[in-house]
Design an enzyme around this catalytic site. Structure first.
Site, mmCIF file in Angstrom:
data_model
loop_
_atom_site.group_PDB
_atom_site.id
_atom_site.type_symbol
_atom_site.label_atom_id
_atom_site.label_comp_id
_atom_site.label_asym_id
_atom_site.label_seq_id
_atom_site.Cartn_x
_atom_site.Cartn_y
_atom_site.Cartn_z
ATOM 1 N N TRP A 170 0.810 -1.215 0.000
ATOM 2 C CA TRP A 170 0.000 0.000 0.000
ATOM 3 C C TRP A 170 0.849 1.274 0.000
ATOM 4 O O TRP A 170 0.319 2.353 -0.192
ATOM 5 C CB TRP A 170 -0.963 0.006 1.184
ATOM 6 C CG TRP A 170 -0.391 -0.578 2.432
ATOM 7 C CD1 TRP A 170 0.300 0.064 3.404
ATOM 8 C CD2 TRP A 170 -0.458 -1.946 2.833
ATOM 9 N NE1 TRP A 170 0.672 -0.807 4.393
ATOM 10 C CE2 TRP A 170 0.219 -2.047 4.072
ATOM 11 C CE3 TRP A 170 -1.017 -3.097 2.273
ATOM 12 C CZ2 TRP A 170 0.338 -3.266 4.744
ATOM 13 C CZ3 TRP A 170 -0.899 -4.299 2.952
ATOM 14 C CH2 TRP A 170 -0.227 -4.373 4.169
ATOM 15 N N GLU A 228 -5.664 1.060 5.400
ATOM 16 C CA GLU A 228 -5.762 1.425 6.813
ATOM 17 C C GLU A 228 -6.959 0.775 7.494
ATOM 18 O O GLU A 228 -6.874 0.362 8.655
ATOM 19 C CB GLU A 228 -5.824 2.942 6.962
ATOM 20 C CG GLU A 228 -4.513 3.649 6.668
ATOM 21 C CD GLU A 228 -3.379 3.170 7.549
ATOM 22 O OE1 GLU A 228 -3.621 2.807 8.713
ATOM 23 O OE2 GLU A 228 -2.229 3.163 7.077
ATOM 24 N N GLN A 245 -6.632 -3.827 13.709
ATOM 25 C CA GLN A 245 -6.687 -5.063 14.490
ATOM 26 C C GLN A 245 -6.352 -6.304 13.661
ATOM 27 O O GLN A 245 -6.817 -7.394 13.954
ATOM 28 C CB GLN A 245 -8.068 -5.202 15.146
ATOM 29 C CG GLN A 245 -8.375 -4.054 16.106
ATOM 30 C CD GLN A 245 -9.766 -4.127 16.678
ATOM 31 O OE1 GLN A 245 -10.753 -3.954 15.971
ATOM 32 N NE2 GLN A 245 -9.867 -4.376 17.960
ATOM 33 N N THR A 246 -5.519 -6.136 12.626
ATOM 34 C CA THR A 246 -5.134 -7.256 11.767
ATOM 35 C C THR A 246 -3.651 -7.131 11.426
ATOM 36 O O THR A 246 -3.160 -6.041 11.171
ATOM 37 C CB THR A 246 -5.964 -7.262 10.467
ATOM 38 O OG1 THR A 246 -7.349 -7.170 10.787
ATOM 39 C CG2 THR A 246 -5.725 -8.537 9.680
ATOM 40 N N LEU A 305 -10.955 -11.852 7.308
ATOM 41 C CA LEU A 305 -10.319 -10.691 7.934
ATOM 42 C C LEU A 305 -10.945 -10.352 9.279
ATOM 43 O O LEU A 305 -10.325 -9.686 10.104
ATOM 44 C CB LEU A 305 -10.412 -9.464 7.012
ATOM 45 C CG LEU A 305 -9.284 -9.270 6.013
ATOM 46 C CD1 LEU A 305 -9.555 -8.058 5.132
ATOM 47 C CD2 LEU A 305 -7.946 -9.104 6.715
ATOM 48 N N TYR A 332 -14.007 -8.789 12.017
ATOM 49 C CA TYR A 332 -14.541 -7.445 12.289
ATOM 50 C C TYR A 332 -15.270 -6.913 11.044
ATOM 51 O O TYR A 332 -14.902 -5.897 10.460
ATOM 52 C CB TYR A 332 -13.422 -6.484 12.712
ATOM 53 C CG TYR A 332 -12.687 -6.925 13.954
ATOM 54 C CD1 TYR A 332 -13.197 -6.653 15.219
ATOM 55 C CD2 TYR A 332 -11.486 -7.615 13.854
ATOM 56 C CE1 TYR A 332 -12.530 -7.060 16.363
ATOM 57 C CE2 TYR A 332 -10.810 -8.034 14.997
ATOM 58 C CZ TYR A 332 -11.343 -7.758 16.248
ATOM 59 O OH TYR A 332 -10.687 -8.170 17.375
ATOM 60 N N TYR A 358 -7.164 8.253 14.199
ATOM 61 C CA TYR A 358 -5.956 7.698 13.583
ATOM 62 C C TYR A 358 -6.123 7.571 12.072
ATOM 63 O O TYR A 358 -5.254 8.003 11.306
ATOM 64 C CB TYR A 358 -5.602 6.328 14.162
ATOM 65 C CG TYR A 358 -4.614 5.614 13.265
ATOM 66 C CD1 TYR A 358 -3.276 5.985 13.259
ATOM 67 C CD2 TYR A 358 -5.046 4.644 12.356
ATOM 68 C CE1 TYR A 358 -2.368 5.387 12.395
ATOM 69 C CE2 TYR A 358 -4.148 4.047 11.479
ATOM 70 C CZ TYR A 358 -2.818 4.427 11.506
ATOM 71 O OH TYR A 358 -1.939 3.854 10.628
ATOM 72 N N ASP A 373 -1.515 5.336 16.318
ATOM 73 C CA ASP A 373 -2.077 4.010 16.547
ATOM 74 C C ASP A 373 -1.391 3.376 17.756
ATOM 75 O O ASP A 373 -0.634 4.040 18.477
ATOM 76 C CB ASP A 373 -1.938 3.144 15.297
ATOM 77 C CG ASP A 373 -0.491 2.757 14.997
ATOM 78 O OD1 ASP A 373 0.438 3.290 15.652
ATOM 79 O OD2 ASP A 373 -0.286 1.913 14.093
ATOM 80 N N CYS A 408 10.775 -0.686 18.459
ATOM 81 C CA CYS A 408 10.250 -0.462 19.813
ATOM 82 C C CYS A 408 9.162 -1.494 20.103
ATOM 83 O O CYS A 408 7.974 -1.174 20.248
ATOM 84 C CB CYS A 408 9.705 0.971 19.910
ATOM 85 S SG CYS A 408 9.435 1.540 21.603
ATOM 86 N N CYS A 448 16.616 -1.428 21.335
ATOM 87 C CA CYS A 448 17.009 -0.040 21.622
ATOM 88 C C CYS A 448 18.315 0.361 20.931
ATOM 89 O O CYS A 448 18.480 1.519 20.543
ATOM 90 C CB CYS A 448 17.140 0.163 23.118
ATOM 91 S SG CYS A 448 15.578 -0.095 24.019
ATOM 92 N N CYS A 450 18.216 2.453 17.674
ATOM 93 C CA CYS A 450 16.947 3.173 17.534
ATOM 94 C C CYS A 450 17.256 4.666 17.393
ATOM 95 O O CYS A 450 18.089 5.205 18.131
ATOM 96 C CB CYS A 450 16.064 2.940 18.756
ATOM 97 S SG CYS A 450 14.545 3.947 18.782
#
Length: 372
Positions: free
Chosen positions: A37, A50, A55-56, A93, A95, A133, A151, A205, A216, A219
């Site tokens: 995407w 998006e 939740q996937t 998928l 939901y 978001y 998010d 993270c 870390c 980062c």
């Protein structure tokens, strides 16, 4: 965790933020993820991705995203698509309210905005299924407009960077983090900046636990991160556990007439609304109970055998499923039942993932099954 510093003084200072901003974008240019995407930053493609990513997992979304855009390449196609086609494209998928809201939003975009995603934040936020978001992500990724996109990944990064000791599940905390993200945002490259924060959360993270530790070392925020400086990486972010899930028993009965098997449509309102399912009843039935239930549906059982047990977890509910296969005589069954072939099911009748454990049984030969 000891509060050795005042929370307000732990927020990185302007000079630190300038340096962190530059380091983050440099890291993204070198290490940002290559995702399907991100190859097409059109508003429609960004928005579809998006919504799917809510939740996937990223890897799970990739094949769905490609198929969806191939079948429904723009707002007009999505707005006009038959509902059953939408649900089949979305099958697996989860939901499913997401895809219903997508179509409603597409219809608004076509009728009110000429088939183009608006550029105004409040108009995007007002679309069905779009939250803060998603609105920020679409506008920054597609139009490069300066809106934050916070998010769960970004919340974790910001909580650690600022040493935030408040519950990030609270709306007030999310609001505070969003305000900080807006001030931290790079005004020249807001889309890349938001993508970079998301990628840091997804690849560097890391949440921690189960042997996973945040990476870390290297980062871009290593020099300004309060959690790293205080040794709090494993303690932040703070999440107060939610109340437990409700457990429900369910008996799933696969009804088969030769090469056809029964599905039925769930009520439009409520859990998995409007999707098809295998016939089922609450509770745990034994063989006699299954036979009695099959007869209640107006069918005569010829053979009944037990299947495996399965479990499916929703956000608030856990199903414990007890499965049975029942071969039945051809008859006029309960009007809620529809007998279909495997090909018809795949083309027209979307089954939610909750019943996926029982799909393989549909290919089995019942000739050796136990009689009732």
């Amino acid at each position: 965790m000891k509060e050795t510093e005042n929370t307000e003084t732990m927020v990185p200072q302007p000079g630190e933020l300038d340096r962190a901003r530059a380091l983050l974008l440099d890291w993204y240019d070198r290490c940002g993820r290559v995702l399907p995407w991100r190859q097409s930053q059109t508003p429609y493609a960004v928005w579809v991705s998006e919504i799917m990513l809510q939740q996937t997992r990223v890897e799970a979304v990739k094949p769905y995203y490609a198929r969806f855009l191939s079948e429904l390449p723009d707002f007009e196609a999505l707005a006009a698509a038959p509902k059953e086609k939408l649900l089949v494209l979305w099958e697996g998928l989860g939901y499913y309210s997401r895809v219903r809201h997508m179509q409603q939003a597409a219809q608004i975009i076509v009728s009110e905005y000429g088939g183009r995603m608006p550029r105004e934040y409040e108009k995007v936020l007002a679309l069905p299924g779009v939250g803060a978001y998603t609105a920020g992500a679409v506008l920054s990724f597609a139009y490069n407009l300066p809106y934050p996109a916070v998010d769960g990944n970004v919340q974790r990064v910001l909580a650690r960077m600022c040493g935030l000791q408040e519950d990030i599940l609270l709306p007030a905390t999310r609001k505070k983090q969003t305000e900080f993200a807006a001030a931290f945002l790079d005004r020249e490259r807001p889309g890349d900046f938001n993508q970079a924060l998301i990628d840091i959360g997804a690849t560097v993270c890391l949440p921690g636990g189960k042997g996973v530790k945040p990476k870390c070392l290297g980062c871009p925020f290593e020099g300004v991160c309060r959690a790293h400086r205080m040794g709090w990486e494993h303690l932040l972010p703070v999440r107060v556990p939610k109340t437990g899930k409700r457990d429900e028993d369910l008996t799933v009965i696969l009804l088969r007439q030769g090469s056809r098997f029964a599905v039925r449509k769930r009520p439009e309102d409520g859990l998995l609304g409007g999707l098809y399912e295998f016939p089922n009843v609450p509770g745990r039935l034994d063989r006699a109970g299954v036979e009695a239930q099959v007869r209640k549906w107006g069918l005569t059982p010829l053979a009944i055998r037990p299947l495996r047990e399965a479990e499916h977890v929703f956000s608030h509910l856990r199903w414990h499923m007890n499965g049975w296969m029942a071969e039945v005589e051809p008859a006029e069954p309960d009007q809620t039942l529809v007998f279909v072939t495997g090909g018809e099911r795949r083309e027209r009748y979307a089954l939610p993932g909750a019943f996926s454990a029982y799909v393989p049984y549909l290919e089995e030969d019942l000739s050796g099954s136990e009689t009732k």
